[in-house]
Design an enzyme around this catalytic site. Structure first.
Site, PDB file in Angstrom:
ATOM      1  N   HIS A 197      -1.550  -7.534  -7.551  1.00  4.87           N
ATOM      2  CA  HIS A 197      -0.975  -8.523  -8.466  1.00  4.87           C
ATOM      3  C   HIS A 197      -0.899  -9.957  -7.986  1.00  4.87           C
ATOM      4  CE1 HIS A 197       0.503  -5.404 -11.638  1.00  4.87           C
ATOM      5  NE2 HIS A 197       0.662  -4.641 -10.250  1.00  4.87           N
TER       6      HIS A 197
ATOM      7  N   ASP B  29       3.509  -2.372  -6.007  1.00  6.21           N
ATOM      8  CA  ASP B  29       2.955  -1.682  -7.091  1.00  6.21           C
ATOM      9  C   ASP B  29       1.487  -1.837  -7.290  1.00  6.21           C
ATOM     10  OD1 ASP B  29       3.658  -3.989  -8.305  1.00  6.21           O
ATOM     11  OD2 ASP B  29       3.432  -2.958 -10.301  1.00  6.21           O
ATOM     12  N   GLU B  30       0.735  -0.408  -7.820  1.00  7.76           N
ATOM     13  CA  GLU B  30      -0.442  -0.721  -8.359  1.00  7.76           C
ATOM     14  C   GLU B  30      -1.410  -1.407  -7.454  1.00  7.76           C
ATOM     15  OE1 GLU B  30       0.614  -0.578 -13.050  1.00  7.76           O
ATOM     16  OE2 GLU B  30       0.778  -2.319 -12.073  1.00  7.76           O
ATOM     17  N   ALA B  31      -1.277  -1.130  -6.026  1.00  6.23           N
ATOM     18  CA  ALA B  31      -2.314  -1.900  -5.105  1.00  6.23           C
ATOM     19  C   ALA B  31      -3.469  -0.746  -5.012  1.00  6.23           C
ATOM     20  CB  ALA B  31      -1.569  -1.925  -3.746  1.00  6.23           C
TER      21      ALA B  31
END
Length: 551
Positions: free
Chosen positions: A293, A356-358
């Site tokens: 992100h 998150d969401e790496a």
């Protein structure tokens, strides 16, 4: 019309009795100068003590209601060290009440009565406040006045929010109203279930102005939410000035989802948000999401990329494609500078590092990065918070993991979180298919997303943070959060529509004892909030599972 209002009050009272709150029976017929009285059929009965949101821990209705008049004064009784904070709460209360009532409501440190009217007294300290903790309060209402007692200023403030809801909704209007300003008789003794009761605003996908954030803070305060998590960076925009890396804001903050102009907060503007929140006893938790992100940062500084090439700014809504370059030393110079500057602006104890969401970061690199960054947060005096993927690395002692999983989350991922909780990691519970306020209510909702499912008002309310992860120790749950992501939202009206009526339910889950939890009773109390939202200018979704208008 008058009979329907009385019926609504009776419905609220009946619903409160079913809610599971500790409610003591009224002592019998109320009396004025020894003569029994009953509410007139020509006017609405006052809101019952159990008719508020969040539901109080303990309510003892009974005795004569108190009615504000032109003689009403606001008194403050507080020890010297807390007098200023208590007076500020009293001044806020008087400012709130004056426009709609038309009364002067002078604020004074001197008590006493005016023709039998003791007015509204805000009292800090004393034996009566033992056991109320940092945020609890005791509100007592009778024929001659209302007293709100608390051990700390935050408790006084929360007690004022209860008084506000016990008064007619017209008190929120900005011009004089022809209303009888009556508060039901009895006592409310109230303390929160959880110390961390949070809402999140994503100001990265669409930039929200200081005025928009402060308006949302006003909504949070009414429902005793005490934390605002600000999601300050993402692929689509960087929203906070950092002196040592100025292009983060000036370039990385220059766009948003859909290609709009974006924006960012100067340090002075961020401090204003923090001050405004503190005045409402809300703590700001800033988030810089890493290592993924991060496209806005990568686009601003080529050296943060492994290949040294800056990607273009991004205005879409995909996730997981960006990553800081974990092996590069400059990455940790960047992280240190950003955390140092933001920690210095933030008086609260927490700093959120995302995580998150790496999907574009290898597991090995992810663990390396998170293990290096957590000590930096501690170095600058803050407690680290991360999304629950932080538990894939090695959470430091005292770390907080924010669980955002949902029904589709694997058992293995849940176990990873609960194992960390058993080892001392504290949890903030924010299930995407329960507390994410940007999820559509139903398939026809014109705003929001649905990747976690459709989240009705009932579904958002009808769960227990203490048992949501059944293998996590109950003591590990620090609190709850209601995130509001803004891929599809940018205006006040859009924020209102997705937050209301679900936000008050999450607030109640954070504040009220589990024993008060009852959807059928809650939905009636929720419906009764609608006139207050109308008076405040809050637009809301008229959820079909709530009995609107039955008052």
């Amino acid at each position: 019309m008058h009979r329907s209002r009385v019926l609504a009050a009776l419905l609220l009272t009946a619903a409160a009795g079913l809610s599971g709150a500790t409610v003591e029976p009224a002592s019998g017929a109320t009396a004025t100068h020894g003569h029994p009285t009953t509410p007139s059929a020509a006017e609405a009965a006052p809101t019952p003590l159990t008719g508020i949101i969040p539901a109080p821990a303990h309510a003892s209705p009974g005795g004569t209601p108190y009615t504000l008049t032109t003689r009403t004064r606001v008194h403050v009784a507080a020890p010297g060290g807390q007098a200023r904070a208590a007076s500020a709460v009293a001044d806020d209360l008087a400012r709130l009440l004056r426009p709609a009532t038309g009364y002067r409501l002078p604020v004074s440190a001197r008590g006493g009565t005016v023709r039998g009217d003791r007015g509204i007294e805000l009292r800090l300290g004393g034996r009566a406040t033992d056991g109320l903790g940092a945020e609890g309060y005791r509100l007592t209402s009778g024929a001659h006045g209302v007293e709100i007692a608390a051990a700390k200023p935050a408790g006084l403030f929360h007690g004022v929010q209860t008084l506000r809801q016990l008064l007619p909704a017209a008190v929120e209007r900005h011009s004089a109203q022809r209303v009888r300003w009556t508060v039901a008789g009895g006592t409310v003794t109230d303390t929160p279930r959880y110390a961390y009761r949070s809402a999140m605003l994503d100001v990265s996908r669409h930039f929200l102005t200081v005025a928009q954030v402060e308006r949302y803070l006003d909504h949070l305060a009414l429902y005793k939410v005490n934390t605002l998590h600000l999601h300050l960076s993402d692929d689509q925009g960087w929203r906070i000035a950092v002196d040592s890396w100025p292009k983060l804001a000036t370039y990385g903050g220059s766009t948003e989802v859909g290609g709009g102009a974006g924006g960012h907060y100067t340090k002075a503007q961020y401090r204003e948000i923090v001050r405004y929140a503190a005045d409402r006893f809300v703590t700001v938790v800033p988030e810089i999401d890493m290592p993924s992100h991060t496209n806005a940062a990568l686009a601003s500084y080529p050296e943060l990329n492994c290949d040294g090439v800056a990607p273009p700014l991004y205005t879409g809504t995909e996730v997981g494609f960006s990553s800081l370059c974990v092996p590069k030393a400059v990455t940790y110079d960047f992280v240190d500078d950003v955390i140092r500057e933001i920690a210095a602006l933030t008086p609260g104890p927490y700093l959120h590092i995302g995580g998150d969401e790496a999907h574009s970061t290898s597991h090995e690199d992810y663990v390396t990065f998170m293990d290096k960054v957590q000590p930096v947060v501690a170095k600058y005096g803050k407690t680290v918070v991360g999304w629950h993927q932080l538990t894939e690395a090695h959470p430091v002692q005292g770390a907080v993991a924010q669980y955002w999983g949902y029904d589709a989350t694997s058992a293995a991922e849940r176990k990873q979180v609960t194992d960390a909780a058993k080892n001392g990691t504290r949890l903030v519970i924010s299930p995407a298919d329960r507390s994410y306020l940007d999820m559509k209510y139903d398939k026809d909702t014109p705003l929001g997303l649905s990747w976690a499912g459709l989240v009705s008002t009932e579904r958002s309310y009808d769960w227990d943070p203490g048992t949501y992860l059944p293998d996590a120790p109950a003591s590990s749950v620090l609190g709850v959060e209601a995130p509001l992501w803004t891929e599809t939202l940018s205006t006040d009206a859009q924020l209102d529509y997705m937050a209301f009526p679900r936000l008050p339910g999450i607030a109640e889950l954070g504040w009220s004892p589990a024993a008060t939890h009852d959807w059928d009773a809650y939905r009636v109390r929720l419906a009764a909030q609608a006139p207050r939202w109308d008076a405040l200018g809050i637009g809301y979704y008229r959820a079909p599972d709530v009995p609107w208008g039955q008052r």
